[in-house]
Write a protein that holds these residues in place. Structure first.
Motif, PDB file in Angstrom:
ATOM      1  N   GLY A 150       0.844  -1.186   0.000  1.00 48.61           N
ATOM      2  CA  GLY A 150       0.000   0.000   0.000  1.00 48.61           C
ATOM      3  C   GLY A 150       0.879   1.236   0.000  1.00 48.61           C
ATOM      4  N   GLY A 151       0.545   2.171  -0.837  1.00 51.10           N
ATOM      5  CA  GLY A 151       1.339   3.394  -0.916  1.00 51.10           C
ATOM      6  C   GLY A 151       0.577   4.443  -1.697  1.00 51.10           C
ATOM      7  N   TRP A 152       1.311   5.252  -2.430  1.00 52.56           N
ATOM      8  CA  TRP A 152       0.707   6.355  -3.166  1.00 52.56           C
ATOM      9  C   TRP A 152       0.849   6.126  -4.661  1.00 52.56           C
ATOM     10  N   GLY A 153      -0.203   6.432  -5.375  1.00 51.13           N
ATOM     11  CA  GLY A 153      -0.195   6.341  -6.822  1.00 51.13           C
ATOM     12  C   GLY A 153      -0.204   7.726  -7.440  1.00 51.13           C
ATOM     13  N   GLU A 185     -10.382  -0.088 -16.087  1.00 43.16           N
ATOM     14  CA  GLU A 185     -10.272   1.239 -15.494  1.00 43.16           C
ATOM     15  C   GLU A 185     -10.002   1.109 -13.996  1.00 43.16           C
ATOM     16  N   GLY A 186      -9.070   1.918 -13.506  1.00 39.65           N
ATOM     17  CA  GLY A 186      -8.740   1.905 -12.090  1.00 39.65           C
ATOM     18  C   GLY A 186      -7.581   0.991 -11.735  1.00 39.65           C
ATOM     19  N   HIS A 200      -3.920  -1.078  -8.041  1.00 40.13           N
ATOM     20  CA  HIS A 200      -5.260  -0.479  -7.979  1.00 40.13           C
ATOM     21  C   HIS A 200      -5.059   1.004  -7.667  1.00 40.13           C
ATOM     22  N   ILE A 201      -5.521   1.886  -8.563  1.00 36.79           N
ATOM     23  CA  ILE A 201      -5.148   3.301  -8.459  1.00 36.79           C
ATOM     24  C   ILE A 201      -6.322   4.276  -8.461  1.00 36.79           C
ATOM     25  N   LEU A 254     -11.309  -5.556  -4.879  1.00 32.99           N
ATOM     26  CA  LEU A 254      -9.969  -5.393  -4.329  1.00 32.99           C
ATOM     27  C   LEU A 254      -9.720  -6.404  -3.218  1.00 32.99           C
ATOM     28  N   ARG A 255     -10.694  -6.616  -2.351  1.00 32.40           N
ATOM     29  CA  ARG A 255     -10.534  -7.629  -1.298  1.00 32.40           C
ATOM     30  C   ARG A 255     -10.315  -9.016  -1.913  1.00 32.40           C
ATOM     31  N   TYR A 256     -11.053  -9.328  -2.969  1.00 29.35           N
ATOM     32  CA  TYR A 256     -10.862 -10.610  -3.652  1.00 29.35           C
ATOM     33  C   TYR A 256      -9.422 -10.723  -4.177  1.00 29.35           C
TER      34      TYR A 256
END
Length: 122
Positions: free
Chosen positions: A38-41, A64-65, A82-83, A93-95
């Motif tokens: 996890g970080g910054w996009g 998209e995304g 994932h952005i 996203l959880r999947y």
């Protein structure tokens, strides 16, 4: 999903460990192997990176995304980032985070999997 929700979700998966590294990124591992970051996009929005199957990689890189994960994908690895901030994508996203955890854990030795209680027949 925000950073706190990401960390809470990843921390609830079996046999995970957490470390801050790579410039302050939230890095989640299973058996010492990274399964999520996890970080910054772009535009300083939260971005979550995870391993995928080859088929999911092809699907997601055109969705998209999502985009091929910087650094990982440029080295031929099947990692996606994932952005986009869109709560409607949280379930997906959880999947994908759960699937990344599974894929990475399957790459551990059978002994390590057994020690961690992963991928054992019921």
């Amino acid at each position: 999903m925000n950073d706190q929700q990401f960390n809470q979700f990843c921390g609830a998966l079996p046999a995970t460990t957490y470390v801050k590294q790579w410039g302050g990124a939230d890095v989640w591992k299973v058996g010492g192997k990274v399964f999520a970051v996890g970080g910054w996009g772009p535009d300083k929005l939260p971005a979550f990176t995870f391993k995928t199957s080859p088929n999911n990689f092809e699907f997601l890189k055109a969705s998209e995304g999502y985009r091929p994960a910087p650094y990982f994908a440029s080295r031929g690895m099947k990692w996606i980032q994932h952005i986009v901030e869109d709560d409607s994508l949280d379930e997906a996203l959880r999947y994908y985070l759960t699937e990344s955890h599974r894929l990475v854990s399957l790459g551990l030795t059978k002994v390590k999997q057994k020690q961690l209680g992963l991928n054992q027949p019921e």
